[in-house]
Motif scaffolding. Structure first.
Motif, PDB file in Angstrom:
ATOM      1  N   LEU A 188       0.841  -1.205   0.000  1.00 30.43           N
ATOM      2  CA  LEU A 188       0.000   0.000   0.000  1.00 30.43           C
ATOM      3  C   LEU A 188       0.869   1.245   0.000  1.00 30.43           C
ATOM      4  O   LEU A 188       2.048   1.190   0.384  1.00 30.43           O
ATOM      5  N   ASP A 189       0.270   2.371  -0.351  1.00 30.93           N
ATOM      6  CA  ASP A 189       0.985   3.645  -0.206  1.00 30.93           C
ATOM      7  C   ASP A 189       1.333   3.827   1.268  1.00 30.93           C
ATOM      8  O   ASP A 189       0.545   3.495   2.156  1.00 30.93           O
ATOM      9  N   ARG A 190       2.515   4.310   1.536  1.00 32.21           N
ATOM     10  CA  ARG A 190       3.064   4.560   2.879  1.00 32.21           C
ATOM     11  C   ARG A 190       3.475   3.286   3.625  1.00 32.21           C
ATOM     12  O   ARG A 190       3.633   3.305   4.840  1.00 32.21           O
ATOM     13  N   ASP A 202      10.404  -0.857  -7.552  1.00 39.27           N
ATOM     14  CA  ASP A 202       9.389  -0.346  -6.632  1.00 39.27           C
ATOM     15  C   ASP A 202       8.051  -0.303  -7.389  1.00 39.27           C
ATOM     16  O   ASP A 202       7.853   0.570  -8.222  1.00 39.27           O
ATOM     17  N   ARG A 203       7.190  -1.261  -7.152  1.00 37.22           N
ATOM     18  CA  ARG A 203       5.883  -1.481  -7.819  1.00 37.22           C
ATOM     19  C   ARG A 203       6.049  -2.063  -9.229  1.00 37.22           C
ATOM     20  O   ARG A 203       6.972  -1.704  -9.954  1.00 37.22           O
ATOM     21  N   TYR A 204       5.057  -2.935  -9.561  1.00 34.99           N
ATOM     22  CA  TYR A 204       5.078  -3.581 -10.874  1.00 34.99           C
ATOM     23  C   TYR A 204       3.640  -3.959 -11.222  1.00 34.99           C
ATOM     24  O   TYR A 204       2.706  -3.295 -10.757  1.00 34.99           O
ATOM     25  N   TYR A 209      -5.888   8.104  -5.224  1.00 29.55           N
ATOM     26  CA  TYR A 209      -5.739   6.791  -4.561  1.00 29.55           C
ATOM     27  C   TYR A 209      -5.262   6.905  -3.115  1.00 29.55           C
ATOM     28  O   TYR A 209      -5.334   5.924  -2.378  1.00 29.55           O
ATOM     29  N   GLU A 210      -4.716   8.052  -2.717  1.00 28.00           N
ATOM     30  CA  GLU A 210      -4.141   8.131  -1.380  1.00 28.00           C
ATOM     31  C   GLU A 210      -5.218   8.482  -0.348  1.00 28.00           C
ATOM     32  O   GLU A 210      -5.204   9.545   0.268  1.00 28.00           O
ATOM     33  N   GLN A 211      -6.167   7.566  -0.211  1.00 30.99           N
ATOM     34  CA  GLN A 211      -7.271   7.746   0.737  1.00 30.99           C
ATOM     35  C   GLN A 211      -7.537   6.418   1.419  1.00 30.99           C
ATOM     36  O   GLN A 211      -7.509   5.368   0.772  1.00 30.99           O
TER      37      GLN A 211
HETATM   38 MG    MG Z   1       2.532   6.630  -3.355  1.00 31.84          MG
END
Ligand code: MG
Ligand code: NYM
Length: 256
Positions: free
Chosen positions: A60-62, A142-144, A196-198
């Motif tokens: 997830l983000d963060r 970092d992510r794919y 998306y950052e919610q």
């Molecule tokens: Mg992010």
């Protein structure tokens, strides 16, 4: 409703601990006290298919992916390995800039269209990725594709539809999922203003990620101290790199 992902993933999948490998420099010193001649290298079949590893960090983000990616990169580089740090989306390409303005809410695109752009952004790097791996360079990414499917299917797009454009991209040798509950990630603060950052959306993403685990995945508890995560990460990454160095063939998404 209490979010179940952290419990389910961390506890259900036992973390595979592998013995730490020595550095490339020291293992070369051990096995090869002399400098190998070019002929010996060419004639060794195992060596000729030796390659770098495709290591992917997801979460997830963060969750701490970006800082763990850079710590891992720095460590491997210092140990003398050939390694590069990559990330998706790669915002430096034309497609990447369209993605970036979508994420910044400056451009509005159909959910399917942006999904295909994220995928195209990986396809435009595929050939280079293969060249790097075959030349012996390990890529810390970092992510794919898993982010691609997890985020788009969290919007309600069909998972199989989301996977389709990813078919044929290189399959990672190792996916490390940094496991954190959406609530804990949100508590860390630092969500920017990006789409998306919610919290509510991140809960859906976490559930989508749960459906994507395959044999290349390892899960690390992202709430552990940074140094502990780093140590666990190094162990599994070095193990994966050793296998690739011995000549593991490249494969394509999606693994069964
Ligand atoms: Mg992010
Ligand atoms: N993201 C990332 C997607 O929706 N699809 C993808 O294929 C990829 C690679 O972009 N919130 C989303 C996840 C993130 C956002 O990534 C930007 P980052 O790692 O936060 O810069």
């Amino acid at each position: 409703m209490r979010y179940a992902c952290n419990f389910t993933i961390s506890k259900a999948l036992k973390f595979g601990v592998v013995a730490a490998q020595g550095s490339l420099k020291s293992s070369l010193n051990l096995k090869l006290p002399f400098k190998p001649s070019r002929n010996i290298h060419m004639e060794n079949k195992e060596n000729s298919s030796s390659r770098g590893a495709l290591i992917v960090l997801e979460g997830l983000d963060r969750c701490g992916k970006t800082s763990q990616s850079s710590r891992l990169y720095k460590y491997l580089d210092e140990q003398g390995y050939s390694v590069e740090s990559w990330r998706f989306p790669d915002r430096n390409t034309g497609v990447g800039q369209m993605i970036s303005s979508y994420l910044a809410n400056q451009a509005h695109l159909d959910d399917h269209a942006i999904h295909l752009l994220f995928s195209a952004n990986r396809w435009e790097k595929r050939m280079l990725m293969e060249e790097k791996l075959r030349s012996g360079t390990t890529l810390v990414v970092d992510r794919y594709s898993y982010s691609g499917v997890a985020f788009s299917s969290a919007k309600g797009l069909d998972t199989e539809w989301c996977k389709a454009p990813e078919i044929g991209l290189l399959a990672p040798d190792l996916v490390v999922y940094l496991d954190i509950s959406p609530e804990k990630a949100a508590e860390r603060g630092g969500y920017g203003g990006e789409r998306y950052e919610q919290l509510e959306f991140q809960k859906k993403v976490a559930n989508s990620y749960l459906t994507l685990h395959d044999s290349s995945w390892k899960v690390i508890d992202a709430t552990l101290p940074v140094e502990d995560i780093e140590e666990k990460l190094r162990e599994i990454v070095l193990d994966s790199m050793t296998i690739c160095q011995k000549g593991k063939p490249l494969s394509q998404l999606w693994p069964s």
